[in-house]
Design an enzyme around this catalytic site. Structure first.
Site, PDB file in Angstrom:
ATOM      1  N   ASP A 235       0.824  -1.217   0.000  1.00 30.09           N
ATOM      2  CA  ASP A 235       0.000   0.000   0.000  1.00 30.09           C
ATOM      3  C   ASP A 235       0.855   1.263   0.000  1.00 30.09           C
ATOM      4  OD1 ASP A 235       0.828  -0.746   2.562  1.00 30.09           O
ATOM      5  OD2 ASP A 235      -1.141  -0.541   3.497  1.00 30.09           O
TER       6      ASP A 235
HETATM    7  C1  LIG Z   1       5.899  15.925  17.623  1.00 25.98           C
HETATM    8  C2  LIG Z   1       5.155  15.046  16.740  1.00 25.98           C
HETATM    9  C3  LIG Z   1       6.031  14.334  15.769  1.00 25.98           C
HETATM   10  C4  LIG Z   1       5.252  13.569  14.779  1.00 25.98           C
HETATM   11  C5  LIG Z   1       5.984  12.384  14.293  1.00 25.98           C
HETATM   12  C6  LIG Z   1       5.097  11.333  13.832  1.00 25.98           C
HETATM   13  C7  LIG Z   1       5.731   9.990  13.741  1.00 25.98           C
HETATM   14  C8  LIG Z   1       4.717   8.946  13.827  1.00 25.98           C
HETATM   15  C9  LIG Z   1       5.102   7.738  13.202  1.00 25.98           C
HETATM   16  C10 LIG Z   1       4.271   6.769  12.867  1.00 25.98           C
HETATM   17  C11 LIG Z   1       2.837   6.718  13.145  1.00 25.98           C
HETATM   18  C12 LIG Z   1       2.044   6.876  11.904  1.00 25.98           C
HETATM   19  C13 LIG Z   1       0.818   6.080  11.864  1.00 25.98           C
HETATM   20  C14 LIG Z   1       0.179   6.259  10.534  1.00 25.98           C
HETATM   21  C15 LIG Z   1      -0.640   5.098  10.131  1.00 25.98           C
HETATM   22  C16 LIG Z   1       0.087   4.075   9.340  1.00 25.98           C
HETATM   23  C17 LIG Z   1      -0.622   2.741   9.366  1.00 25.98           C
HETATM   24  C18 LIG Z   1       0.280   1.692   8.788  1.00 25.98           C
HETATM   25  O1  LIG Z   1       1.314   1.435   9.326  1.00 25.98           O
HETATM   26  N1  LIG Z   1      -0.123   1.093   7.690  1.00 25.98           N
HETATM   27  C19 LIG Z   1       0.676   0.105   7.000  1.00 25.98           C
HETATM   28  C20 LIG Z   1      -0.142  -1.164   6.711  1.00 25.98           C
HETATM   29  O2  LIG Z   1      -1.239  -0.896   5.967  1.00 25.98           O
HETATM   30  C21 LIG Z   1       1.160   0.723   5.710  1.00 25.98           C
HETATM   31  O3  LIG Z   1       1.921  -0.206   5.030  1.00 25.98           O
HETATM   32  C22 LIG Z   1       1.979   1.953   5.976  1.00 25.98           C
HETATM   33  C23 LIG Z   1       1.673   3.095   5.435  1.00 25.98           C
HETATM   34  C24 LIG Z   1       2.466   4.366   5.581  1.00 25.98           C
HETATM   35  C25 LIG Z   1       3.069   4.703   6.888  1.00 25.98           C
HETATM   36  C26 LIG Z   1       3.614   6.093   6.876  1.00 25.98           C
HETATM   37  C27 LIG Z   1       3.964   6.577   8.238  1.00 25.98           C
HETATM   38  C28 LIG Z   1       4.363   8.014   8.278  1.00 25.98           C
HETATM   39  C29 LIG Z   1       3.315   8.857   8.872  1.00 25.98           C
HETATM   40  C30 LIG Z   1       3.822  10.142   9.372  1.00 25.98           C
HETATM   41  C31 LIG Z   1       2.724  11.058   9.751  1.00 25.98           C
HETATM   42  C32 LIG Z   1       3.250  12.353  10.252  1.00 25.98           C
HETATM   43  C33 LIG Z   1       2.277  13.443  10.197  1.00 25.98           C
HETATM   44  C34 LIG Z   1       2.777  14.715  10.787  1.00 25.98           C
HETATM   45  C35 LIG Z   1       3.645  15.491   9.932  1.00 25.98           C
HETATM   46  C36 LIG Z   1       4.150  16.749  10.426  1.00 25.98           C
HETATM   47  O1  LIG Z   2      -2.474 -14.462   2.663  1.00 29.06           O
HETATM   48  C1  LIG Z   2      -3.243 -13.490   2.551  1.00 29.06           C
HETATM   49  C2  LIG Z   2      -3.406 -12.548   3.580  1.00 29.06           C
HETATM   50  C3  LIG Z   2      -4.334 -11.548   3.424  1.00 29.06           C
HETATM   51  N1  LIG Z   2      -5.058 -11.455   2.285  1.00 29.06           N
HETATM   52  C4  LIG Z   2      -6.059 -10.392   2.146  1.00 29.06           C
HETATM   53  O2  LIG Z   2      -5.479  -9.138   2.463  1.00 29.06           O
HETATM   54  C5  LIG Z   2      -6.430  -8.299   3.094  1.00 29.06           C
HETATM   55  C6  LIG Z   2      -5.880  -7.715   4.368  1.00 29.06           C
HETATM   56  O3  LIG Z   2      -5.627  -8.735   5.277  1.00 29.06           O
HETATM   57  P1  LIG Z   2      -5.754  -8.536   6.859  1.00 29.06           P
HETATM   58  O4  LIG Z   2      -7.098  -8.029   7.156  1.00 29.06           O
HETATM   59  O5  LIG Z   2      -5.297  -9.801   7.464  1.00 29.06           O
HETATM   60  O6  LIG Z   2      -4.603  -7.505   7.197  1.00 29.06           O
HETATM   61  P2  LIG Z   2      -4.521  -5.938   7.496  1.00 29.06           P
HETATM   62  O7  LIG Z   2      -5.843  -5.307   7.649  1.00 29.06           O
HETATM   63  O8  LIG Z   2      -3.564  -5.740   8.548  1.00 29.06           O
HETATM   64  O9  LIG Z   2      -3.922  -5.459   6.105  1.00 29.06           O
HETATM   65  C7  LIG Z   2      -3.217  -4.239   5.951  1.00 29.06           C
HETATM   66  O10 LIG Z   2      -1.855  -4.432   6.229  1.00 29.06           O
HETATM   67  C8  LIG Z   2      -1.009  -4.989   5.287  1.00 29.06           C
HETATM   68  C9  LIG Z   2      -1.179  -4.352   3.939  1.00 29.06           C
HETATM   69  O11 LIG Z   2      -0.450  -5.091   3.015  1.00 29.06           O
HETATM   70  C10 LIG Z   2      -2.604  -4.322   3.543  1.00 29.06           C
HETATM   71  O12 LIG Z   2      -2.787  -3.677   2.303  1.00 29.06           O
HETATM   72  C11 LIG Z   2      -3.436  -3.662   4.546  1.00 29.06           C
HETATM   73  O13 LIG Z   2      -4.776  -3.673   4.178  1.00 29.06           O
HETATM   74  C12 LIG Z   2      -7.693  -9.151   3.307  1.00 29.06           C
HETATM   75  O14 LIG Z   2      -8.639  -8.855   2.321  1.00 29.06           O
HETATM   76  C13 LIG Z   2      -7.195 -10.577   3.138  1.00 29.06           C
HETATM   77  O15 LIG Z   2      -8.186 -11.447   2.666  1.00 29.06           O
HETATM   78  C14 LIG Z   2      -4.891 -12.343   1.242  1.00 29.06           C
HETATM   79  O16 LIG Z   2      -5.555 -12.241   0.213  1.00 29.06           O
HETATM   80  N2  LIG Z   2      -3.989 -13.346   1.417  1.00 29.06           N
END
Ligand SMILES: CCCCCCCC/C=C\CCCCCCCC(=O)N[C@@H](CO)[C@H](O)/C=C/CCCCCCCCCCCCC
Ligand SMILES: O=c1ccn([C@@H]2O[C@H](COP(=O)(O)OP(=O)(O)O[C@H]3OC[C@@H](O)[C@H](O)[C@H]3O)[C@@H](O)[C@H]2O)c(=O)[nH]1
Length: 396
Positions: A235
């Site tokens: 993603d």
């Molecule tokens: C004094 C405050 C300092 C702020 C620093 C913030 C650092 C926080 C770090 C991380 C927490 C972010 C949570 C965001 C949700 C991400 C959810 C996630 O991990 N999803 C994964 C699975 O689906 C996905 O692969 C990852 C996606 C991208 C992650 C990007 C993280 C960076 C976010 C930074 C946001 C900062 C905003 C403030 C900016 C000034």
């Molecule tokens: O082996 C797998 C695992 C997961 N999936 C699919 O992937 C989607 C997300 O799976 P889960 O709900 O377990 O996981 P999450 O909600 O944590 O996923 C999240 O984190 C990892 C990223 O890669 C995903 O894009 C994000 O949606 C579901 O639709 C699931 O069916 C597969 O198709 N195959």
């Protein structure tokens, strides 16, 4: 001695400035959430709307799967197809999809079995055949645990204006029974939403793949969906591919309503640890920023700083800091929920403290080992976000 004083003074000023910036982010997220989320979806002539191919990767059945998938059959959108991808032919999800296809024979729905191994990410492998068969240029990836409101696809399509290449939904959760569900809401409605909304304001890539609508031709320019199969966090890299090509990435005004029928505190925590590991491998800076941006850690550090700088009482400062944070989080959750909260104030207090305290333990846990378990498979993470699948040795 003087240089030590100067260093401590500099550190205290830095912490205090970071603390002020944190309140700015808190207030910004609340105001931006109020402005951006839950907007009424305007009526648009159907002929002005592009067709959308919705990819649904499925693994396993949970008690809410039928109702969650049914919400896609009842979307109010003029032209869409549903592409159900099931990696295992014996999967119970197959029966659920078949019965929904019988119930809604007028909905354009197709089933793809077995997936195609194009990389390590099993979700990408599962979706690959469906992706290739998609007949529209707009594709939406939508996880199995989501329940969608009838007008959400329209809202996402309208957000995808000329300069926007990808629209994602900020994760939130449906109201379900029990503390695990409340905890999930408190987490996604407070600290997660704060960062997610601020990231959208500052145009920082924060794409979460549970629900995102994107232009297929841009994915093709980037090498096709298979290019993203090298990563588990496909993603984030998808979002980055759009940004690198000059497209904007935006959030929808509807939140992604997670409604899995199997939820517990430990499942929620395992998932947060998995995501933290992904963030650390992709963006090592978050390894340092994340702990210090936590309420309790920041409160402790800045209590020292204000004692050093202004001789204030550290305990009173810390308690005031926690109280204001707690109240702002409550306001933030109310903005995101947009209706009466499904839990009492007492339950909020319990869940808020549980979330804040357990999150610190989860951060530590995420650094203890670099392997990831996801839906029965194990992976080893590499810097840069690359992964390898770990195969357990078969003994005869
Ligand atoms: C004094 C405050 C300092 C702020 C620093 C913030 C650092 C926080 C770090 C991380 C927490 C972010 C949570 C965001 C949700 C991400 C959810 C996630 O991990 N999803 C994964 C699975 O689906 C996905 O692969 C990852 C996606 C991208 C992650 C990007 C993280 C960076 C976010 C930074 C946001 C900062 C905003 C403030 C900016 C000034
Ligand atoms: O082996 C797998 C695992 C997961 N999936 C699919 O992937 C989607 C997300 O799976 P889960 O709900 O377990 O996981 P999450 O909600 O944590 O996923 C999240 O984190 C990892 C990223 O890669 C995903 O894009 C994000 O949606 C579901 O639709 C699931 O069916 C597969 O198709 N195959």
């Amino acid at each position: 001695m003087e240089s030590l004083d100067l260093t401590l003074f500099g550190l205290a000023i830095f912490l205090f400035a970071g603390w002020c910036f944190n309140w700015f982010l808190h207030v910004l997220a609340i105001l931006y959430g109020k402005w951006k989320l839950h907007r009424p979806t305007p009526a648009v002539p159907p002929e002005d709307l592009p067709g959308i191919s919705v990819l649904k990767p499925l693994v396993g059945v949970d008690p809410h799967l039928f109702e969650n998938l049914e919400s896609f059959f009842t979307l109010k959108y003029p032209a869409f197809e549903l592409l159900f991808c099931i990696q295992d032919e014996m999967d119970g999800a197959l029966m659920v999809v078949k019965s929904l296809c019988q119930k809604y024979p007028n909905v354009d729905a197709k089933l793809f079995l077995g997936g195609k191994k194009v990389g390590v990410n099993p979700k990408i492998n599962n979706m690959s055949i469906g992706y290739e068969a998609a007949k529209y240029d707009l594709i939406m990836i939508s996880d199995s645990g989501l329940k969608m409101a009838p007008d959400t696809l329209l809202d996402m399509a309208l957000t995808l204006t000329d300069k926007v290449g990808l629209v994602h939904q900020m994760p939130y959760a449906c109201s379900r029974k029990g503390i695990a569900s409340h905890l999930e809401k408190v987490y996604f409605g407070s600290q997660h939403a704060k960062m997610y909304l601020c990231a959208d304001v500052f145009r920082i890539n924060c794409t979460t793949g549970m629900s995102c609508l994107m232009r297929k031709h841009v994915v093709e320019e980037a090498g096709g969906l298979k290019e993203f199969g090298h990563y588990l966090a496909e993603d984030y890299f998808l979002g980055q591919a759009f940004l690198d090509r000059g497209w904007r990435v935006k959030i929808s005004s509807h939140t992604a309503m997670q409604n899995s029928g199997m939820y517990s505190i430990s499942q929620h925590h395992n998932r947060l640890v998995r995501w933290m590991k992904l963030r650390t491998a992709m963006l090592p800076l978050t390894m340092f920023l994340e702990p210090v941006s936590q309420c309790m850690v920041m409160g402790a550090l800045v209590s020292w700083a204000v004692t050093y700088l202004f001789d204030w009482s550290p305990l009173m400062f810390f308690l005031g800091h926690v109280l204001v944070w707690f109240l702002l989080d409550y306001l933030q959750i109310k903005v995101i929920e947009n209706k009466p909260l499904p839990f009492s104030k007492f339950e909020y207090i319990v869940c808020w403290f549980l979330n804040e305290l357990s999150y610190l333990a989860l951060i530590v846990q995420s650094h203890i080992d670099s392997t990831i378990s996801w839906r029965g498979k194990r992976f080893r993470l590499r810097w840069g976000g690359y992964v390898e699948e770990m195969h357990t040795k078969q003994t005869v």
